[in-house]
Design an enzyme around this catalytic site. Structure first.
Site, PDB file in Angstrom:
ATOM      1  N   HIS A 192      69.872  73.703  84.982  1.00  0.00           N
ATOM      2  CA  HIS A 192      69.408  73.643  86.367  1.00  0.00           C
ATOM      3  C   HIS A 192      69.954  72.446  87.128  1.00  0.00           C
ATOM      4  O   HIS A 192      70.150  72.516  88.341  1.00  0.00           O
ATOM      5  CB  HIS A 192      67.887  73.731  86.407  1.00  0.00           C
ATOM      6  CG  HIS A 192      67.416  75.114  86.080  1.00  0.00           C
ATOM      7  ND1 HIS A 192      66.869  75.448  84.880  1.00  0.00           N
ATOM      8  CD2 HIS A 192      67.509  76.270  86.787  1.00  0.00           C
ATOM      9  CE1 HIS A 192      66.600  76.748  84.860  1.00  0.00           C
ATOM     10  NE2 HIS A 192      66.972  77.267  86.007  1.00  0.00           N
ATOM     11  N   GLU A 434      66.412  89.339  83.194  1.00  0.00           N
ATOM     12  CA  GLU A 434      66.963  88.161  82.519  1.00  0.00           C
ATOM     13  C   GLU A 434      66.461  88.017  81.090  1.00  0.00           C
ATOM     14  O   GLU A 434      66.779  87.049  80.410  1.00  0.00           O
ATOM     15  CB  GLU A 434      66.664  86.888  83.326  1.00  0.00           C
ATOM     16  CG  GLU A 434      65.217  86.670  83.669  1.00  0.00           C
ATOM     17  CD  GLU A 434      65.002  85.436  84.559  1.00  0.00           C
ATOM     18  OE1 GLU A 434      65.913  84.614  84.695  1.00  0.00           O
ATOM     19  OE2 GLU A 434      63.892  85.315  85.107  1.00  0.00           O
ATOM     20  N   ASP A 458      69.839  83.166  82.277  1.00  0.00           N
ATOM     21  CA  ASP A 458      68.920  83.302  81.149  1.00  0.00           C
ATOM     22  C   ASP A 458      69.305  84.465  80.257  1.00  0.00           C
ATOM     23  O   ASP A 458      69.198  84.375  79.039  1.00  0.00           O
ATOM     24  CB  ASP A 458      67.485  83.483  81.658  1.00  0.00           C
ATOM     25  CG  ASP A 458      66.893  82.151  82.061  1.00  0.00           C
ATOM     26  OD1 ASP A 458      67.020  81.197  81.276  1.00  0.00           O
ATOM     27  OD2 ASP A 458      66.329  82.049  83.160  1.00  0.00           O
ATOM     28  N   ARG A 468      71.229  77.354  77.219  1.00  0.00           N
ATOM     29  CA  ARG A 468      72.118  77.186  78.371  1.00  0.00           C
ATOM     30  C   ARG A 468      72.389  75.723  78.727  1.00  0.00           C
ATOM     31  O   ARG A 468      73.303  75.426  79.477  1.00  0.00           O
ATOM     32  CB  ARG A 468      71.565  77.952  79.593  1.00  0.00           C
ATOM     33  CG  ARG A 468      70.250  77.447  80.098  1.00  0.00           C
ATOM     34  CD  ARG A 468      69.590  78.446  81.046  1.00  0.00           C
ATOM     35  NE  ARG A 468      69.839  78.180  82.451  1.00  0.00           N
ATOM     36  CZ  ARG A 468      69.213  78.782  83.453  1.00  0.00           C
ATOM     37  NH1 ARG A 468      68.319  79.717  83.200  1.00  0.00           N
ATOM     38  NH2 ARG A 468      69.475  78.484  84.689  1.00  0.00           N
ATOM     39  N   CYS A 505      71.878  87.407  90.592  1.00  0.00           N
ATOM     40  CA  CYS A 505      71.725  86.066  91.161  1.00  0.00           C
ATOM     41  C   CYS A 505      72.002  84.980  90.126  1.00  0.00           C
ATOM     42  O   CYS A 505      71.857  83.801  90.402  1.00  0.00           O
ATOM     43  CB  CYS A 505      70.332  85.896  91.773  1.00  0.00           C
ATOM     44  SG  CYS A 505      69.010  86.192  90.604  1.00  0.00           S
TER      45      CYS A 505
HETATM   46  C1  PEP Z   1      69.063  83.267  86.025  1.00  0.00           C
HETATM   47  O1  PEP Z   1      68.423  83.079  84.988  1.00  0.00           O
HETATM   48  O2  PEP Z   1      70.174  83.806  86.053  1.00  0.00           O
HETATM   49  C2  PEP Z   1      68.518  82.826  87.318  1.00  0.00           C
HETATM   50  C3  PEP Z   1      69.107  83.120  88.451  1.00  0.00           C
HETATM   51  O3  PEP Z   1      67.376  82.076  87.313  1.00  0.00           O
HETATM   52  P1  PEP Z   1      67.328  80.506  86.946  1.00  0.00           P
HETATM   53  O4  PEP Z   1      68.734  79.988  86.887  1.00  0.00           O
HETATM   54  O5  PEP Z   1      66.515  79.860  88.001  1.00  0.00           O
HETATM   55  O6  PEP Z   1      66.672  80.513  85.597  1.00  0.00           O
HETATM   56 MG    MG Z   2      66.344  82.580  85.069  1.00  0.00          MG
END
Ligand code: PEP
Ligand code: MG
Length: 606
Positions: A192, A434, A458, A468, A505
């Site tokens: 993140h 996810e 995820d 990740r 996304c």
């Molecule tokens: C994802 O997991 O791809 C996602 C968009 O959510 P985040 O990155 O906030 O976990």
């Molecule tokens: Mg996610």
């Protein structure tokens, strides 16, 4: 030229500047006078920090019980006693009340005095207690003045921050004017902190092991967040090299930006939606600058990561409304809180977890805390009358969670109806795809949801069993892994079978090598950090849907990531021009003239 150190390219861009090592050990306590009406809240904050410290210590005791036995438990038992000692706790509270000075300053002074007194004691036992006092001092202050955040806020001049890791809340609060770039030892491209860096336009390289040993505060450093290379104490030639890369990057950006107002449509007329991932309202400027058609993911949790408590409905409503109004007439997909994992609000009492990404996170938190969920759902529903809102539930792993979430939504709707508060009755409800179990159930989920949004960040970590944020296994974190491609395709097909649109996304949506494959698979929407949109649009506008379909079909046949990559590169040939080929291929192994993977694999097997 100097030796270049390689890490993971986490956020594009270049910077040359002075380093600043972020050491959380150096807690800076700033004295602050309180207004009389601030005193009760300050005392509450202090008591909360004591509670948090106690929880941590008990946790530590449990963890070391096997390895250190009674002795270890005893040491921390002393720490717990210090946290109950009236000379520490009551004295601090009394002093805060009387002097109206912030609790961190008062507590720090009391503990420092105690520590210094004990450290001069002749008795060895007493002298040892000084170490315990120091440990508890740091632990409690860590909650009262989160050193890292304070540090990032306090920077006097622009620097390149070097740290072991940055938490999402620290990254969310860094000032792009003061942080030229950051380099961390931990982290991956989809951690993140990296996502935030991209959103803020701060270049970043992560996963550079040992950088804190090599760098000293005040050293010169050159950072290339596009290729993931850095140079410490660069000579003139190296600086020139970085500057030439920077010029190429700027030129490309200018080139891509020309497409800003054009639709994301293939040469043969297939149009897709390109929208933006947003974490904070400040990023809306970029949403407009890079021509996004709406917000494909609003990560609501980021708005409040610097808080000890989530805000009440009114404040959330105002925040969502502001973003919805800014985006109108385009739509905003508001995702309910995805707390947990590495997104822990400052000072929260979240229990320590061995595997936070597999633990109490996202929809699990919302369903376990019905009041928190209810408040957020009401706030989102209320914001829906100010533009076009879609609702998204994170980390759904099966039908039950979706149904429970929708029941909570029904309750929120009913409560608003009873009060006569307006909201959009037809608000579309989607789910993040996810978790692998959700992908396996995609058909059933699609029957009960209005849209699906693939969260590949995820999905990849859960499907390939690769953390990740762990640089040690970053080489296994592969967006173009055949298993991921097949999973993505099956979700798109399932959505379409039931007449649902399917978006993405996760960061894979911004991977230029995945674009043609995803178009060919029929993805309806791509959502990403706004600054990556023009490049993806350029690819979409440079190919036909038929070509993309052939690319996807071939990629889906490949058995290895390398094979998929070759197919993608083969079809990408000439789509972005030579400059980009160079940027996409920093290691020089891109060879679009090679036969696609399967030819090669077939040849090998012949
Ligand atoms: C994802 O997991 O791809 C996602 C968009 O959510 P985040 O990155 O906030 O976990
Ligand atoms: Mg996610």
């Amino acid at each position: 030229m100097d030796r270049l150190i390689s890490g993971i390219a986490a956020s594009p861009g270049f910077a040359v500047g002075e380093t600043h090592l972020l050491e959380r050990g150096n807690l800076t306590v700033e004295e602050r006078a309180l207004e009389p009406d601030e005193v009760p809240a300050e005392i509450e904050r202090f008591e909360l920090s004591l509670d948090l410290a106690r929880t941590e210590i008990k946790d530590l005791q449990n963890r070391i019980a096997h390895s250190m036995g009674e002795e270890g438990i005893g040491i921390f038992g002393v720490h717990l006693m210090i946290l109950q000692d009236p000379m520490v706790v009551e004295e601090t509270i009394k002093e805060v009340r009387e002097s109206q000075i912030n609790s961190a300053t008062v507590f720090n002074a009391i503990m420092t005095r105690l520590r210094d007194m004990l450290s001069h004691a002749e008795d060895e036992y007493m002298a040892q207690r000084a170490i315990d006092i120091e440990d508890v001092r740091r632990r409690v202050l860590g909650h009262l003045v989160p050193g890292g955040r304070l540090f990032l806020k306090q920077l006097q001049r622009p620097v390149v921050v070097i740290a072991r890791e940055l938490t999402p809340s620290e990254t969310a609060h860094l000032d792009p004017e003061k942080v030229l770039a950051f380099v961390t030892e931990a982290g991956g491209r989809t951690s993140h902190a990296a996502i935030m860096a991209r959103s803020l336009g701060v270049p970043a390289v992560v996963g550079v092991s040992g950088i804190r040993k090599l760098a000293r505060t005040g050293m010169l450093i050159a950072v290339d967040g596009t290729s993931g290379q850095i140079a410490l104490n660069p000579d003139e030639r190296t600086i020139k090299y970085f500057e030439s890369q920077k010029a190429i990057f700027a030129e490309l950006e200018r080139e891509f930006l020309k497409l800003k107002n054009l639709p994301a449509v293939t040469l043969d007329g297939r149009e897709v939606e390109l929208s933006a991932n947003v974490e904070l309202p400040g990023e809306m400027d970029n949403v407009i600058k890079y021509g996004a058609c709406g917000i494909g993911l609003l990560r609501t949790e980021y708005l409040y990561l610097d808080r000890q408590e989530l805000p009440a409905e009114e404040e959330q409503y105002a925040d969502y409304r502001e973003i919805v109004e800014m985006a109108a007439p385009d739509s905003v997909i508001i995702r309910t809180f995805d707390l947990g994992g590495d997104k822990i609000p400052v000072g929260s009492e979240t229990p320590h977890e061995r595997n936070p990404f597999l633990g109490w996170r996202a929809i699990r938190v919302s369903l376990a805390e019905p009041e928190l969920f209810h408040v957020q759902l009401r706030a989102i529903l209320r914001a829906s009358v100010h533009g076009r809102v879609k609702l998204l539930f994170p980390m759904i792993s099966g039908i039950e969670e979706l149904r429970q979430s929708k029941e909570a939504l029904t309750r929120a709707r009913e409560s608003l109806r009873e009060e006569g508060v307006p909201f959009d009755e037809d608000i579309p409800v989607g789910i993040m795809m996810e978790v692998p179990s959700a992908c396996a159930m995609a058909d059933d989920l699609a029957l009960e949801a209005d849209f699906l949004s693939l969260g590949t960040n995820d999905l990849i970590q859960y499907s390939l069993a690769v953390d990740r944020g762990n640089p040690q296994v970053a080489y296994l974190y592969q967006e173009l892994h055949p298993a991921i491609l097949r999973q993505v395709k099956s979700v798109i097909d399932a959505g379409h079978r039931h007449g649902r649109w399917v978006g993405m996304c996760g960061e894979m949506a911004a991977n230029p090598l995945a674009t043609m494959i995803l178009i060919g698979m029929g993805l309806d929407e791509f959502s990403m950090s706004p600054e990556t949109l023009p490049e993806i649009k350029k690819i979409i506008r440079s190919c036909t849907h038929a070509e993309a379909k052939a690319c996807a079909d071939e990629a889906l046949q490949a058995k290895t990531t390398r094979g998929v990559t070759r197919v993608a590169r083969h079809y990408m040939k000439g789509k972005l021009g030579d400059l980009v080929t160079e940027m996409l291929d920093p290691n020089g192994d891109m060879d679009p003239d090679r036969p696609p993977a399967d030819d090669e694999e077939k040849q090998k097997n012949a």
